[in-house]
Design a protein around this motif. Sequence first.
Motif, mmCIF file in Angstrom:
data_model
loop_
_atom_site.group_PDB
_atom_site.id
_atom_site.type_symbol
_atom_site.label_atom_id
_atom_site.label_comp_id
_atom_site.label_asym_id
_atom_site.label_seq_id
_atom_site.Cartn_x
_atom_site.Cartn_y
_atom_site.Cartn_z
ATOM 1 N N MET A 1 -4.135 -6.130 -5.721
ATOM 2 C CA MET A 1 -4.152 -4.661 -4.906
ATOM 3 C C MET A 1 -4.134 -3.781 -5.998
ATOM 4 S SD MET A 1 -2.370 -5.421 -1.362
ATOM 5 C CE MET A 1 -2.372 -3.851 -0.999
ATOM 6 N N ALA A 2 -2.949 -3.997 -7.085
ATOM 7 C CA ALA A 2 -2.776 -2.898 -7.941
ATOM 8 C C ALA A 2 -4.053 -2.934 -8.864
ATOM 9 C CB ALA A 2 -1.448 -3.155 -8.406
ATOM 10 N N ALA A 3 -4.549 -4.035 -9.244
ATOM 11 C CA ALA A 3 -5.418 -4.236 -10.214
ATOM 12 C C ALA A 3 -6.571 -3.696 -9.522
ATOM 13 C CB ALA A 3 -5.697 -5.468 -10.435
ATOM 14 N N SER A 4 -7.035 -3.667 -8.323
ATOM 15 C CA SER A 4 -8.220 -3.162 -7.684
ATOM 16 C C SER A 4 -8.031 -1.432 -7.832
ATOM 17 C CB SER A 4 -8.383 -3.342 -6.220
ATOM 18 O OG SER A 4 -7.408 -2.682 -5.495
ATOM 19 N N ARG A 5 -6.866 -0.982 -8.027
ATOM 20 C CA ARG A 5 -6.675 0.393 -8.287
ATOM 21 C C ARG A 5 -6.870 0.888 -9.716
ATOM 22 N NH1 ARG A 5 -2.905 3.651 -4.948
ATOM 23 N NH2 ARG A 5 -3.105 3.029 -2.910
ATOM 24 N N GLY A 6 -6.909 -0.174 -10.384
ATOM 25 C CA GLY A 6 -7.361 0.012 -12.021
ATOM 26 C C GLY A 6 -6.145 -0.212 -12.657
ATOM 27 N N ALA A 7 -4.845 -0.652 -12.407
ATOM 28 C CA ALA A 7 -3.758 -0.902 -12.977
ATOM 29 C C ALA A 7 -3.889 -2.330 -13.745
ATOM 30 C CB ALA A 7 -2.691 -1.068 -12.096
ATOM 31 N N GLU B 1 0.696 -1.370 -0.099
ATOM 32 C CA GLU B 1 0.105 -0.153 -0.048
ATOM 33 C C GLU B 1 0.926 1.232 0.054
ATOM 34 O OE1 GLU B 1 -2.471 -0.431 3.573
ATOM 35 O OE2 GLU B 1 -4.035 -1.621 2.436
ATOM 36 N N ALA B 2 1.939 1.399 0.856
ATOM 37 C CA ALA B 2 2.629 2.531 0.872
ATOM 38 C C ALA B 2 3.583 2.632 -0.371
ATOM 39 C CB ALA B 2 3.691 2.172 1.837
ATOM 40 N N VAL B 3 4.057 1.573 -1.184
ATOM 41 C CA VAL B 3 4.338 1.746 -2.642
ATOM 42 C C VAL B 3 3.519 2.565 -3.427
ATOM 43 C CG1 VAL B 3 5.583 0.714 -4.405
ATOM 44 C CG2 VAL B 3 6.607 0.187 -2.122
ATOM 45 N N TYR B 4 2.296 1.785 -3.585
ATOM 46 C CA TYR B 4 1.232 2.148 -4.704
ATOM 47 C C TYR B 4 0.671 3.502 -4.027
ATOM 48 C CZ TYR B 4 0.934 -2.886 -5.943
ATOM 49 O OH TYR B 4 1.363 -4.121 -6.368
ATOM 50 N N GLU B 5 0.673 4.003 -3.037
ATOM 51 C CA GLU B 5 0.143 5.373 -2.724
ATOM 52 C C GLU B 5 1.394 6.430 -3.154
ATOM 53 O OE1 GLU B 5 -2.777 8.036 -1.167
ATOM 54 O OE2 GLU B 5 -2.830 5.783 -1.509
ATOM 55 N N ARG B 6 2.583 6.085 -2.803
ATOM 56 C CA ARG B 6 3.706 6.915 -3.227
ATOM 57 C C ARG B 6 3.857 7.004 -4.773
ATOM 58 N NH1 ARG B 6 9.559 7.595 -0.231
ATOM 59 N NH2 ARG B 6 10.408 8.910 -1.876
ATOM 60 N N LEU B 7 3.717 6.147 -5.509
ATOM 61 C CA LEU B 7 3.899 6.241 -6.729
ATOM 62 C C LEU B 7 2.361 6.330 -7.571
ATOM 63 C CD1 LEU B 7 6.322 3.267 -7.382
ATOM 64 C CD2 LEU B 7 6.864 5.757 -7.321
ATOM 65 N N GLU B 8 1.567 6.482 -6.971
ATOM 66 C CA GLU B 8 0.229 6.950 -7.427
ATOM 67 C C GLU B 8 -0.327 5.905 -8.435
ATOM 68 O OE1 GLU B 8 0.317 10.758 -9.030
ATOM 69 O OE2 GLU B 8 0.523 11.814 -6.804
ATOM 70 N N VAL B 9 -0.139 4.615 -8.157
ATOM 71 C CA VAL B 9 -0.552 3.598 -8.912
ATOM 72 C C VAL B 9 -2.247 3.721 -9.224
ATOM 73 C CG1 VAL B 9 -1.208 1.139 -9.103
ATOM 74 C CG2 VAL B 9 1.333 2.018 -8.236
#
Length: 291
Positions: free
Chosen positions: A68-74, A41-49
Amino acid sequence: MTPTLVRHHLPHAGAAPRVDPWARARDWAEIQERMLVPLYEAVYERLEVGSATRLLGLGCGSGLALLMAASRGAGVTGADASAPERLALARERLLPEAWGTRARAGTRLVDGGPAELAGGAGTAAYNLVTAFEPIGCVAGDSEGLGESLAEATPLVGRGVPVVLTGWGPPERCATSSVLRVATKLADPLRATDPHGAGSWRPALRDDLEEVAQRAGLRPDGSGRVACPFGYADVDNAVRGLLSTGLFDAAVAATDQAQVDKEVREALHPHQRRDGTVWMPNVFRYLITRTA
């Protein structure tokens, strides 16, 4: 706690641990993998995934970080050459035909290294690369990472972020004392040599930077994340920790019962009054950029 140093069996070189890989993979996916969620979560938040992200996950395992990345649309692609059982679980979670999946149709999983993706993916197919399997608790555990990074480079453009992760300093990782048991049981002589391949060693301050330098990556920021290991009880903790694979050599050198006993003893200081097990840990991530 003093480990028993008399081994019941002395395995020859290359002997396979007597473990059930499918049970280990299931325990990893159901118990242990979630311990690293704060790191993801920390990495994805910082890199605005998000929806513009095309992520390549090296050593993707059973795929929770990809999910988790896919759930953000990646759009996500995973590659793993070392754990076919975990990758099979990732397919259950991520592929479009898996029931209930929320992954995008472009999700791709490969049983192999990044080189296996080169034919169909094309140059600059990804704008983020992650290596979420933490290094820094076993001597030599970064050796294969450099090769994977080299294989991934042709698939990304210039200046693309590549995330490396590792264990924090041992004084801030309660689990370090439990991981030492694996080396002491597998080979008590090697346990005294912090440079012996496969032996536990404390994480060093520049572990990630050294990997980045060897891979020709430019450091561009870092962070530390608290990732406590919490378990419902000791049985749950033993299953979770053994699922990491770090104790397989100890099982081969002694037996399952001996390893279970030693791990339980090492966990005793971390057991709370209600029976749960709680071990505070800190993990580190390093954001690098391709040349």
